[in-house]
Design an enzyme around this catalytic site. Structure first.
Site, PDB file in Angstrom:
ATOM      1  N   LYS A 220      -2.530  -2.200   1.371  1.00  0.00           N
ATOM      2  CA  LYS A 220      -1.571  -1.288   0.748  1.00  0.00           C
ATOM      3  C   LYS A 220      -0.378  -1.128   1.691  1.00  0.00           C
ATOM      4  O   LYS A 220      -0.524  -0.658   2.812  1.00  0.00           O
ATOM      5  CB  LYS A 220      -2.221   0.061   0.473  1.00  0.00           C
ATOM      6  CG  LYS A 220      -1.250   1.069  -0.132  1.00  0.00           C
ATOM      7  CD  LYS A 220      -1.932   2.346  -0.548  1.00  0.00           C
ATOM      8  CE  LYS A 220      -0.915   3.341  -1.064  1.00  0.00           C
ATOM      9  NZ  LYS A 220      -1.535   4.589  -1.512  1.00  0.00           N
ATOM     10  N   LYS A 273      -1.333  -4.019  -3.009  1.00  0.00           N
ATOM     11  CA  LYS A 273      -0.423  -3.059  -3.622  1.00  0.00           C
ATOM     12  C   LYS A 273       0.805  -2.870  -2.740  1.00  0.00           C
ATOM     13  O   LYS A 273       0.648  -2.680  -1.539  1.00  0.00           O
ATOM     14  CB  LYS A 273      -1.174  -1.736  -3.774  1.00  0.00           C
ATOM     15  CG  LYS A 273      -0.349  -0.599  -4.295  1.00  0.00           C
ATOM     16  CD  LYS A 273      -1.137   0.669  -4.262  1.00  0.00           C
ATOM     17  CE  LYS A 273      -0.202   1.795  -4.648  1.00  0.00           C
ATOM     18  NZ  LYS A 273      -0.705   3.078  -4.318  1.00  0.00           N
TER      19      LYS A 273
END
Ligand code: PBG
Ligand code: ZN
Length: 352
Positions: A220, A273
């Site tokens: 992330k 992400k």
């Protein structure tokens, strides 16, 4: 081998000057692009409805419905509204949801205790969804503290203003256990603390939730593309930013390390992400991961398309299809996307 005696003479120009004739083309890749049926026949990538996960923002109230100005078409819903929405989505073939809770007024504190409140928005939503739809629905929950802490960081803040890794783990684990207790299939830690997958796995197992899975937001990145989400979930950090725990967008080796560690700690699924600006990371992770890979087509990616489409600058259906195909082509089998419902309702994914 081509038999030279049967080969036709190459066409000559009107003047009969063969110097004007180009050599015959041996390769014509256009042949398999000629008709829609041929293109379908040779298509390498599909985006099935079963690969899509629809995120939802859940209000602590039973009723309620609030538009999110920076995310057109996405609303914060009370539990009742959520049940209706999910029922309609199931009819479209959308069978997986990822829930984000909104903290009830006055419940945020320094440690984000409300994240593990059995009466919180997510916990109530999960148990109602489970009761209503049983095994037909895959219920995933985001596990983080940022929507529940006064300071808006994803972990506990120490006196010097740093996010304190180890004390955050117990709070995150408590939140995950509360989601599992409500009936979640999969918990998805998005905080980026070191060791959180192991902490969640242990807490889940100790509490009898061995069969609840972990979807780790393994890679992330600290991204400006989360802007609209932070409006939606009221989870923006009050001071500083998240670069001390989320990853630096310049790095990919670090992503592979994060994924490897999360797998060692027991992640059942791993996520990259954001998605579209990190397709190279999706590909690298997909190449090494023994577990399914998810990509999160985040709020800013969604809102950018919406904004351009609203001005008539982009054709929304075509762009969404192209974006989701790109994520699948890069190697993600699971796509978390706010476009899910509209893409299925509009038949946007059926034909490329
Ligand atoms: C919470 C969380 C965020 C997102 C998912 N979980 C925001 C953040 O980390 O700041 C972003 C999702 C999106 O932008 O759609 N940690
Ligand atoms: Zn967070």
């Amino acid at each position: 081998m081509i038999d030279e005696t049967t080969i036709k003479e190459p066409p000559r120009s009107a003047e009969g000057l063969d110097t004007a004739v180009a050599p015959p083309l041996l390769h014509r890749p256009r042949r398999t692009r000629r008709t829609a049926a041929l293109r379908e026949l040779v298509a390498e990538t599909v985006v099935p409805a079963s690969s899509l996960v629809q995120p939802h923002f859940v209000l602590p109230a039973e009723r309620g419905r609030e538009e999110i100005p920076s995310m057109p078409g996405i609303e914060r819903l009370g539990v009742e509204g959520l049940l209706h929405r999910v029922e309609a989505d199931l009819g479209l073939g959308l069978r997986s949801v990822l829930l984000f809770g909104i903290a009830a007024a006055g419940t945020k504190d320094h440690e984000g205790r409300a994240a593990a409140d059995a009466g919180g928005a997510v916990q109530r939503a999960v148990s109602r969804l489970r009761a209503a739809f049983g095994k037909d629905l895959v219920v995933m929950t985001d596990v983080c503290l940022c929507a529940y802490t006064e300071h808006g960081h994803c972990g506990l803040l120490s006196a010097d203003g740093e996010v304190d890794n180890d004390p955050s783990l117990a709070r995150l684990a408590a939140a995950a256990v509360s989601h599992a207790g409500a009936g979640a299939d999969i918990v998805a830690p998005s905080d980026m603390m070191d060791g959180r997958v192991a902490a969640l796995r242990q807490a889940l197992d100790v509490n009898g939730f061995e069969s609840v899975g972990i979807l780790s937001y393994a890679a992330k990145y600290a991204s400006a593309y989360y802007g609209p989400f932070r409006d939606a979930a009221a989870s923006a950090p009050g001071c500083g930013d998240r670069r001390g725990y989320q990853m630096d967008s310049r790095n990919v080796r670090e992503a592979l390390r994060e994924v490897t560690l999360d797998l060692e700690e027991g992640a059942d699924l791993v996520m990259v992400k954001p998605g579209l600006p990190y397709l190279d990371v999706v590909r690298r992770v997909a190449d090494l991961s023994p577990v399914p890979v998810a990509a999160y087509n985040v709020s800013g990616e969604f809102s950018s398309v919406k904004a351009a489409a609203a001005r008539g600058w982009l054709d929304e259906a075509s762009v969404v299809r192209e974006n989701l195909v790109a994520l699948r082509r890069a190697g993600a089998e699971i796509l978390v996307t706010y476009h899910g419902r509209e893409a299925l309702a509009g038949g946007w994914l059926e034909r490329a």
